[in-house]
Design an enzyme around this catalytic site. Sequence first.
Site, mmCIF file in Angstrom:
data_model
loop_
_atom_site.group_PDB
_atom_site.id
_atom_site.type_symbol
_atom_site.label_atom_id
_atom_site.label_comp_id
_atom_site.label_asym_id
_atom_site.label_seq_id
_atom_site.Cartn_x
_atom_site.Cartn_y
_atom_site.Cartn_z
ATOM 1 N N ALA A 17 7.254 -0.148 -5.375
ATOM 2 C CA ALA A 17 7.578 0.769 -4.263
ATOM 3 C C ALA A 17 8.710 1.735 -4.573
ATOM 4 C CB ALA A 17 7.883 0.017 -2.964
ATOM 5 N N ALA A 18 9.233 1.724 -5.808
ATOM 6 C CA ALA A 18 10.312 2.660 -6.140
ATOM 7 C C ALA A 18 9.834 4.100 -6.011
ATOM 8 C CB ALA A 18 10.823 2.393 -7.542
ATOM 9 N N GLY A 19 8.649 4.387 -6.540
ATOM 10 C CA GLY A 19 8.113 5.740 -6.427
ATOM 11 C C GLY A 19 7.867 6.141 -4.985
ATOM 12 N N GLY A 21 9.935 -7.095 -3.874
ATOM 13 C CA GLY A 21 8.934 -6.800 -2.854
ATOM 14 C C GLY A 21 8.600 -5.327 -2.784
ATOM 15 N N THR A 60 9.000 12.422 -11.778
ATOM 16 C CA THR A 60 9.896 11.274 -11.900
ATOM 17 C C THR A 60 9.716 10.611 -13.260
ATOM 18 O OG1 THR A 60 8.299 9.782 -10.845
ATOM 19 C CG2 THR A 60 9.890 10.891 -9.419
ATOM 20 N N GLY A 100 0.852 -1.185 0.000
ATOM 21 C CA GLY A 100 0.000 0.000 0.000
ATOM 22 C C GLY A 100 0.885 1.231 0.000
ATOM 23 N N GLU A 115 -4.476 6.414 -2.962
ATOM 24 C CA GLU A 115 -5.168 5.135 -2.800
ATOM 25 C C GLU A 115 -6.268 5.227 -1.743
ATOM 26 O OE1 GLU A 115 -1.914 1.817 -4.309
ATOM 27 O OE2 GLU A 115 -2.140 2.135 -2.158
ATOM 28 N N SER A 166 11.458 -4.164 0.293
ATOM 29 C CA SER A 166 12.579 -3.662 -0.515
ATOM 30 C C SER A 166 13.097 -2.298 -0.060
ATOM 31 C CB SER A 166 12.143 -3.551 -1.981
ATOM 32 O OG SER A 166 11.211 -2.492 -2.151
ATOM 33 N N GLY A 176 0.543 4.224 1.174
ATOM 34 C CA GLY A 176 0.693 4.894 2.459
ATOM 35 C C GLY A 176 1.653 4.154 3.373
#
Length: 323
Positions: free
Chosen positions: A266-268, A304, A237, A62, A161, A308, A64
């Site tokens: 989850a990079a962003g 992940g 980005t 998620g 979200e 990650s 958040g």
Amino acid sequence: MSAPAQAPAGAVRDSHGRLHAAKTHDVTVVGSVNADLAIALPHLPPAGQTVRGGDAVRGLGGKGANQAVAAARLGRTTALVAAVGDDADGRALRTALAAEGVDVDHVGAVDAPTGVAVVLVHDAESTIVLGPGANDRLDAARVESAAALVSGARVVLLQCEVPDEALLAAARLCTGLLVLNPAPARPLPPELLRRADLLVPNAGELAVLAGAEPAADVEALVRRARAVRPDGTTIVTRGALGCVVVTPAGVAEVPAASADAVDATAAGDSFVAGVVDALLSGAGLVDAARWAARVAAVTVSRPGAAASLPHREDVERIGEVAR
């Protein structure tokens, strides 16, 4: 009619004229919590077909939750305002967040299943299908019940979200820096876009906000950012192409940090947390973007979502910190 109460002598107001609250946390995140189910695939299946993938991996996710964990692992005192289900997933995710050092006093249980995200990982990219569940129950009243936590944060961090009413309530309560990551992309209330001190979209999300096709080059990207927020500050980005910092005074391109990409999930989120972390240390926007690029580079080198996200020492190992 009685005269309005006078502010105390020496009181400090923010850029929107509101009195600063006493700060209790570096970062308060208002956003989503999901149970992630990730499967690595050789390719995405065409409609009506099945493709065999790797073993399914369950974990915390998620946007958040990811941003809260990322900020906490970078050493920031962090709180999360969110909703989970009154179910096994909700209890497990709340426990996992607390174990990361995130304040979960306002991660409440609601009468809906905990949000679930199915993450399909292929060619180091991720395709995500979201079942929002409890995240859609995060309303203005729940955010307002955490008013002290939101107004007491040096930075309030928002994503998309959860419903607009939750985002607007948080924006109205914020007395610190308001950072908005408009992901997943959708049109947003003008009040929210005006109120944000910093907008951090990717190029596709910026296009959705502008109601247009994605920009073909940096010059078009800058024009689009200024059309969406004529007087605002935006960091756009661009994945492996780095990012573009757009302010009313100028533009700067920041390259991506080198990485052996494994999974972009989850990079962003880690990039946004990295920007916030650097700004809290007093960095300028360009240096904050450089630090965030390093944070994201570590993230994409690991599988992940929350799993990650790097700790500060992981980021410092990949190069000298530009702070």
